[in-house]
Scaffold this active site. Structure first.
Site, PDB file in Angstrom:
ATOM      1  N   THR A  77      78.618  39.857  48.666  1.00  0.00           N
ATOM      2  CA  THR A  77      78.256  38.553  49.254  1.00  0.00           C
ATOM      3  C   THR A  77      78.044  37.473  48.195  1.00  0.00           C
ATOM      4  O   THR A  77      77.718  36.337  48.532  1.00  0.00           O
ATOM      5  CB  THR A  77      76.957  38.713  50.066  1.00  0.00           C
ATOM      6  N   GLU A  78      78.200  37.839  46.931  1.00  0.00           N
ATOM      7  CA  GLU A  78      77.824  36.930  45.839  1.00  0.00           C
ATOM      8  C   GLU A  78      78.431  35.532  45.971  1.00  0.00           C
ATOM      9  O   GLU A  78      77.725  34.541  45.771  1.00  0.00           O
ATOM     10  CB  GLU A  78      78.212  37.548  44.478  1.00  0.00           C
ATOM     11  N   VAL A  79      79.749  35.454  46.275  1.00  0.00           N
ATOM     12  CA  VAL A  79      80.354  34.105  46.313  1.00  0.00           C
ATOM     13  C   VAL A  79      79.697  33.219  47.363  1.00  0.00           C
ATOM     14  O   VAL A  79      79.677  31.996  47.226  1.00  0.00           O
ATOM     15  CB  VAL A  79      81.892  34.121  46.542  1.00  0.00           C
ATOM     16  N   LEU A 139      76.694  33.029  47.780  1.00  0.00           N
ATOM     17  CA  LEU A 139      75.459  32.557  47.149  1.00  0.00           C
ATOM     18  C   LEU A 139      75.784  31.714  45.913  1.00  0.00           C
ATOM     19  O   LEU A 139      74.893  31.343  45.152  1.00  0.00           O
ATOM     20  CB  LEU A 139      74.596  33.768  46.728  1.00  0.00           C
TER      21      LEU A 139
END
Ligand code: COA
Length: 260
Positions: free
Chosen positions: A135-137, A139
């Site tokens: 999910t990093e992108v 964030l």
């Protein structure tokens, strides 16, 4: 070491390490990173321990890095920021590099670094319904530290889709792309993990550690570049006490000394 963020249960040859911060879905902060790294490192040198099971207390396996902790990096110097990131990188490497086989018991959610722990482990087993995601992108960051382990498990094609969208996906898809080895009904999760543990206990303890090292050395390399290493490994191990015992036991139609 007193453990605040983990629970460790030693049960004969099986060490169960539980992430134990359920109120934040086992999101890891600096203390959890330190404790987990040290615990896994120490278990690596305990002869009595032959399998490590990594699980998460509460509804979710691991929600990844603690976003309060990640956000606080804005107040760090560049040096401090790099040091904290290195400590987290060392944690994933400790999982990957442990001489003990690590079975991950995954339920609820494994997101960001939580999916990274899954990727760095040897045999992840998930409950159906578990949410995975890089999910990093979403964030505004990237799955940097976990990328070597994840790409190693799921390949570039799936990584391009999942790292770039940051979308969440379910356990069946995680099994299809090779992020986990099995997706089972939640009520069967413990039995499925126990099945993996029992299979691992059939293997020679040194042979398991050597097999892990073998995969690390050989993956992604040209056959010509690893042939010398593979020749040396089989030559050393077939004359080792464990190799001799294993082959003798087979020929004598009995169990080897490490099987109870
Ligand atoms: N960092 C810090 N806190 C986190 C967290 C994280 N990565 N993930 C969850 N939490 C906290 C929530 O803020 C919440 O705190 P609160 O009780 O003070 O409001 C608490 O944990 C419970 O989370 P909640 O979302 O209410 O639980 P849930 O069971 O409905 O959902 C998740 C669990 C894991 C699916 C959901 O929390 C989530 O999507 N988290 C974000 C994970 C993520 O993107 N991680 C990537 C990090 S790189």
């Amino acid at each position: 070491m007193e453990l605040e963020r983990l629970q460790l249960d030693l049960d004969g040859p099986v060490a169960r390490v539980w992430l134990n911060r359920p109120e934040t879905r086992n999101a890891f902060d600096g203390l959890m990173v330190t404790e987990l790294r040290k615990t896994l490192f120490d278990l690596g040198s305990l002869d009595q321990v032959r399998v490590v099971v990594l699980g998460g207390r509460g509804p979710s396996f691991c929600a990844g890095a603690d976003l309060q902790w990640m956000k606080a990096a804005a107040g760090f110097t560049r040096e401090e920021n790099l040091r904290e990131a290195q400590a987290l990188a060392d944690l994933f490497f400790t999982v990957y590099n442990s001489p003990k086989p690590i079975v991950a018991r995954v339920q609820g959610a494994a997101l960001g670094g939580g999916s990274g722990l899954v990727a760095a482990s040897d045999i992840p087993v998930a409950a159906l319904g578990t949410q995975f995601g890089f999910t990093e992108v979403r964030l505004g960051i990237v799955p940097a530290l976990i990328s070597p382990y994840v790409i190693g498990k799921i390949g570039e094609s799936a990584a391009r889709e999942l790292f770039l969208t940051g979308e969440r996906f379910e356990a069946v898809r995680a099994a299809e792309i090779g992020l986990v080895r099995a997706a089972v009904p939640p009520e069967d999760l413990d039995a499925a993990v126990e099945g993996r543990v029992q299979e691992l206990l059939q293997a020679g303890p040194r042979a398991v550690a050597e097999a892990k090292a073998l995969i690390r050395e050989v993956a992604w390399k040209r056959v010509e570049d690893v042939q010398r290493y593979t020749v040396e490994r089989i030559s050393d191990l077939r004359v080792s006490p464990e190799g001799q015992e294993g082959m003798r036991a087979f020929l004598e139609k009995r169990k080897p000394s490490w099987v109870k």
